[in-house]
Design a protein around this motif. Structure first.
Motif, PDB file in Angstrom:
ATOM      1  N   ARG A 121      34.508  34.790  43.779  1.00  0.00           N
ATOM      2  CA  ARG A 121      34.192  34.382  42.407  1.00  0.00           C
ATOM      3  C   ARG A 121      33.202  33.216  42.390  1.00  0.00           C
ATOM      4  N   ALA A 126      27.813  35.903  41.997  1.00  0.00           N
ATOM      5  CA  ALA A 126      28.918  36.237  41.098  1.00  0.00           C
ATOM      6  C   ALA A 126      28.942  35.306  39.891  1.00  0.00           C
ATOM      7  N   GLN A 127      28.670  34.025  40.128  1.00  0.00           N
ATOM      8  CA  GLN A 127      28.611  33.070  39.027  1.00  0.00           C
ATOM      9  C   GLN A 127      27.477  33.429  38.055  1.00  0.00           C
ATOM     10  N   ARG A 130      28.596  36.368  35.960  1.00  0.00           N
ATOM     11  CA  ARG A 130      29.565  35.924  34.959  1.00  0.00           C
ATOM     12  C   ARG A 130      28.845  35.290  33.759  1.00  0.00           C
ATOM     13  N   HIS A 183      39.127  41.589  47.156  1.00  0.00           N
ATOM     14  CA  HIS A 183      38.096  40.695  46.629  1.00  0.00           C
ATOM     15  C   HIS A 183      37.218  41.422  45.615  1.00  0.00           C
ATOM     16  N   ASP A 186      39.326  41.949  42.528  1.00  0.00           N
ATOM     17  CA  ASP A 186      39.431  40.709  41.753  1.00  0.00           C
ATOM     18  C   ASP A 186      38.172  40.470  40.932  1.00  0.00           C
ATOM     19  N   LEU A 187      37.005  40.729  41.511  1.00  0.00           N
ATOM     20  CA  LEU A 187      35.768  40.548  40.764  1.00  0.00           C
ATOM     21  C   LEU A 187      35.681  41.517  39.586  1.00  0.00           C
ATOM     22  N   TRP A 190      37.817  40.001  37.009  1.00  0.00           N
ATOM     23  CA  TRP A 190      37.210  38.779  36.475  1.00  0.00           C
ATOM     24  C   TRP A 190      36.076  39.116  35.516  1.00  0.00           C
ATOM     25  N   GLN A 296      35.370  26.667  45.801  1.00  0.00           N
ATOM     26  CA  GLN A 296      36.699  26.877  45.224  1.00  0.00           C
ATOM     27  C   GLN A 296      37.623  25.709  45.517  1.00  0.00           C
ATOM     28  N   SER A 312      40.664  30.155  39.625  1.00  0.00           N
ATOM     29  CA  SER A 312      41.401  31.302  40.161  1.00  0.00           C
ATOM     30  C   SER A 312      42.854  30.862  40.340  1.00  0.00           C
TER      31      SER A 312
END
Length: 333
Positions: A121, A126-127, A130, A183, A186-187, A190, A296, A312
């Motif tokens: 994440r 990925a950021q 998002r 993983h 989870d993405l 998210w 993280q 998370s």
């Protein structure tokens, strides 16, 4: 934040290196029931070592990284919470949803923060995706796809049989979907939200394990969006993780931890490449792990300092594990 690590296996290096690199974090101890392994880690990171994690708690830590086999997470997480120590636990949070509930309850009851390591994440790409979703530039998300391929040599007995816990339903909790492709799952969660329905299939094609080495299926989200996931550790490819999020105004493709490609309905395109070297001596890792542990752990320290939920947290990790378990139930039926 004074940080200790319980469990000195392979993943603990990422935690130790992250603690040295993250703002507001100080590594103050490591613990393992294997004295030789604990001592070696203590020497490497120049910190005290312990064979009983409770002694490390008593010596004075604010937070602890739990880097143990999955079936041992509950005991240590609950003990840490009861000692007033914040918990930063490797995924999955536990081997069952019921264990997750007990960990979450213990942390809530004792006023400590609980974060679960889904470091991807925190990858730059990925950021960026998002932020794209939050901005509305992709429109309404309607479809997700996740492809995860990770080679594990079936003849390498040290990883599964040599561990004493990997490859078993009781102690690992599942195979490629539970431990590796989680993983990617989870993405998807998210990016797309809560999952309300799954349909799946699993197979054990090349490994002599109880758990699956290959999986595929479909997920339906509360928003109405659909997604597919395909995962295997039996393919002749070292590592690949690719996630596509398709919206009504554009499509974004997330590749490993390095790249984000976007194409919009109007024909315009964007390419974002994040080439920070994985062999940086300050954080030696590989593409499968990525560099997200640093960001993280810093987020976790900030969450403690400012009394907020980590990005998370335990409840989101519980949801992801519930999706994995429902996937397995669907596959068996």
């Amino acid at each position: 934040m004074r940080y200790g690590i319980v469990g000195c296996g392979r993943i603990h290096r990422n935690h130790a290196q992250a603690a040295l690199a993250a703002d507001g974090v100080e590594l103050v101890g490591v613990s393992d029931v294997d004295e030789e392994r604990a001592a070696a880690s203590g020497r490497e990171w120049n910190v005290p070592f312990y064979t009983d994690y409770r002694e490390m708690f008593a010596a004075g830590v604010d937070a602890v990284g739990v880097c143990l086999p999955h079936h041992l997470h509950e005991e240590v997480c609950v003990a840490a919470a009861q000692a007033g120590v914040h918990v930063f636990c490797e995924k999955p949070l536990a081997t069952s949803v019921e264990e997750c509930d007990r960990i979450i309850e213990a942390c809530d009851d004792n006023g400590v923060k609980l974060a679960v390591v889904f470091q991807h994440r925190f990858n730059d790409n990925a950021q960026a995706l998002r932020r794209l979703l939050d901005s509305g530039r992709l429109g309404r998300p309607v479809l997700g796809t996740a492809l995860f391929q990770y080679y594990k040599n079936p003849e390498d007995t040290s990883y599964f049989a040599g561990s004493g816990w990997r490859g078993t339903w009781e102690r690992e909790g599942g195979g490629v979907l539970n431990t590796h492709a989680v993983h990617a799952l989870d993405l998807l969660c998210w990016f797309l939200g809560e999952v309300k329905e799954t349909r799946g299939a699993i197979a054990t094609l090349t490994h002599s394990t109880e758990v699956e080495d290959t999986a595929g299926g479909v997920l339906r989200f509360e928003s109405g969006a659909l997604a597919t996931i395909a995962a295997s550790m039996s393919v002749g490819l070292k590592f690949e993780s690719r996630i596509t999020i398709s919206g009504t105004k554009g499509v974004a493709v997330l590749t490993d931890s390095r790249r984000l490609d976007v194409e919009y309905l109007n024909g315009s395109r964007e390419t974002h490449v994040f080439d920070e070297p994985l062999d940086d001596p300050s954080f030696q890792t590989n593409l499968a792990y990525g560099r997200g542990h640093i960001a993280q752990l810093a987020d976790f320290a900030d969450a403690i300092a400012h009394d907020r939920a980590p990005m998370s947290d335990g409840r989101s990790a519980r949801h992801v594990l519930g999706v994995v378990k429902s996937f397995y139930a669907s596959a068996r039926n």
